[in-house]
Design a protein around this motif. Sequence first.
Motif, PDB file in Angstrom:
ATOM      1  N   VAL A 151       0.841  -1.205   0.000  1.00 56.77           N
ATOM      2  CA  VAL A 151       0.000   0.000   0.000  1.00 56.77           C
ATOM      3  C   VAL A 151       0.875   1.253   0.000  1.00 56.77           C
ATOM      4  O   VAL A 151       0.630   2.200  -0.743  1.00 56.77           O
ATOM      5  CB  VAL A 151      -0.949   0.000   1.224  1.00 56.77           C
ATOM      6  N   ASP A 152       1.912   1.257   0.828  1.00 60.24           N
ATOM      7  CA  ASP A 152       2.795   2.408   0.961  1.00 60.24           C
ATOM      8  C   ASP A 152       3.419   2.769  -0.386  1.00 60.24           C
ATOM      9  O   ASP A 152       3.391   3.927  -0.821  1.00 60.24           O
ATOM     10  CB  ASP A 152       3.873   2.088   1.992  1.00 60.24           C
ATOM     11  N   GLY A 153       3.986   1.793  -1.062  1.00 61.74           N
ATOM     12  CA  GLY A 153       4.603   2.040  -2.370  1.00 61.74           C
ATOM     13  C   GLY A 153       3.595   2.516  -3.397  1.00 61.74           C
ATOM     14  O   GLY A 153       3.868   3.438  -4.177  1.00 61.74           O
ATOM     15  N   ALA A 154       2.409   1.898  -3.392  1.00 61.47           N
ATOM     16  CA  ALA A 154       1.368   2.279  -4.354  1.00 61.47           C
ATOM     17  C   ALA A 154       0.921   3.723  -4.140  1.00 61.47           C
ATOM     18  O   ALA A 154       0.747   4.479  -5.111  1.00 61.47           O
ATOM     19  CB  ALA A 154       0.173   1.325  -4.238  1.00 61.47           C
ATOM     20  N   ILE A 155       0.752   4.129  -2.892  1.00 66.45           N
ATOM     21  CA  ILE A 155       0.330   5.503  -2.595  1.00 66.45           C
ATOM     22  C   ILE A 155       1.416   6.497  -3.019  1.00 66.45           C
ATOM     23  O   ILE A 155       1.114   7.516  -3.643  1.00 66.45           O
ATOM     24  CB  ILE A 155      -0.048   5.642  -1.105  1.00 66.45           C
ATOM     25  N   HIS A 156       2.657   6.205  -2.715  1.00 67.11           N
ATOM     26  CA  HIS A 156       3.743   7.106  -3.116  1.00 67.11           C
ATOM     27  C   HIS A 156       3.876   7.168  -4.646  1.00 67.11           C
ATOM     28  O   HIS A 156       4.079   8.255  -5.193  1.00 67.11           O
ATOM     29  CB  HIS A 156       5.071   6.682  -2.472  1.00 67.11           C
ATOM     30  N   ARG A 157       3.762   6.027  -5.333  1.00 65.96           N
ATOM     31  CA  ARG A 157       3.874   6.034  -6.800  1.00 65.96           C
ATOM     32  C   ARG A 157       2.757   6.841  -7.440  1.00 65.96           C
ATOM     33  O   ARG A 157       2.988   7.697  -8.276  1.00 65.96           O
ATOM     34  CB  ARG A 157       3.861   4.604  -7.354  1.00 65.96           C
ATOM     35  N   ARG A 158       1.508   6.547  -7.051  1.00 61.42           N
ATOM     36  CA  ARG A 158       0.363   7.217  -7.681  1.00 61.42           C
ATOM     37  C   ARG A 158       0.220   8.661  -7.203  1.00 61.42           C
ATOM     38  O   ARG A 158      -0.231   9.522  -7.947  1.00 61.42           O
ATOM     39  CB  ARG A 158      -0.915   6.437  -7.411  1.00 61.42           C
ATOM     40  N   GLY A 159       0.586   8.921  -5.966  1.00 59.27           N
ATOM     41  CA  GLY A 159       0.457  10.270  -5.415  1.00 59.27           C
ATOM     42  C   GLY A 159       1.520  11.235  -5.902  1.00 59.27           C
ATOM     43  O   GLY A 159       1.330  12.449  -5.853  1.00 59.27           O
ATOM     44  N   GLY A 160       2.650  10.703  -6.351  1.00 57.04           N
ATOM     45  CA  GLY A 160       3.687  11.554  -6.906  1.00 57.04           C
ATOM     46  C   GLY A 160       4.621  12.145  -5.861  1.00 57.04           C
ATOM     47  O   GLY A 160       4.519  11.864  -4.670  1.00 57.04           O
ATOM     48  N   PRO A 161       5.536  12.990  -6.312  1.00 52.97           N
ATOM     49  CA  PRO A 161       6.631  13.484  -5.459  1.00 52.97           C
ATOM     50  C   PRO A 161       6.205  14.424  -4.332  1.00 52.97           C
ATOM     51  O   PRO A 161       6.961  14.605  -3.372  1.00 52.97           O
ATOM     52  CB  PRO A 161       7.553  14.199  -6.448  1.00 52.97           C
ATOM     53  N   ALA A 162       5.031  15.023  -4.405  1.00 49.93           N
ATOM     54  CA  ALA A 162       4.613  15.954  -3.348  1.00 49.93           C
ATOM     55  C   ALA A 162       4.462  15.240  -2.002  1.00 49.93           C
ATOM     56  O   ALA A 162       4.789  15.814  -0.954  1.00 49.93           O
ATOM     57  CB  ALA A 162       3.303  16.641  -3.740  1.00 49.93           C
ATOM     58  N   ILE A 163       3.992  13.995  -2.026  1.00 45.31           N
ATOM     59  CA  ILE A 163       3.835  13.244  -0.775  1.00 45.31           C
ATOM     60  C   ILE A 163       5.208  12.977  -0.161  1.00 45.31           C
ATOM     61  O   ILE A 163       5.419  13.220   1.028  1.00 45.31           O
ATOM     62  CB  ILE A 163       3.076  11.918  -1.015  1.00 45.31           C
ATOM     63  N   LEU A 164       6.134  12.496  -0.966  1.00 44.93           N
ATOM     64  CA  LEU A 164       7.477  12.218  -0.473  1.00 44.93           C
ATOM     65  C   LEU A 164       8.149  13.481   0.056  1.00 44.93           C
ATOM     66  O   LEU A 164       8.815  13.451   1.098  1.00 44.93           O
ATOM     67  CB  LEU A 164       8.333  11.579  -1.568  1.00 44.93           C
TER      68      LEU A 164
END
Length: 171
Positions: free
Chosen positions: A32-45
């Motif tokens: 889930v963590d990887g999927a959210i970061h991938r789809r959410g893009g760099p702003a989340i990171l």
Amino acid sequence: MKITLVEGDITAQRVDVVVNAANSSLLGGGGVDGAIHRRGGPAILAECRQLRASRYGRGLPTGQAVATTAGDLPARWVVHTVGPVWSATEDRSGLLRDCYANSLRVADELGAATVAFPLISAGVYGWPLEDAVRQALAVLRSASPAHVTEARLVLFGAATYAVAERVADAS
């Protein structure tokens, strides 16, 4: 608060808050963590890195929750929480329930009306599926948030959804 079971992809949920089953680093990972970061893009990171540089230098503690932007997700915010790793010799269910309670509290403080939860700790952290559903539903059914009117438990795959439906009907 209405509780809904949904079979699907948590990153596709159109809600105010998507809850991320994060690892303590807050810097992405698998599942889930990887999927959210991938789809959410760099702003989340970027926001997670700011949190690590300020309040959570050693990482987010298990059971706690913190919010960031949702980036490119169809949500307003992501609430990150770190689930416990399942143990056959130690009861960590209180920490798992804390994940749901604290995530719901943070979402409510943001003024969110709708929240989508994954089944926290039931993936690589090894929590037995039926008990993971029971723990989630126990917290969500007993909660009375001021703003949140719908909590979705988003189950990945038909088999997981079927187990969740059976557990929900029995409890």
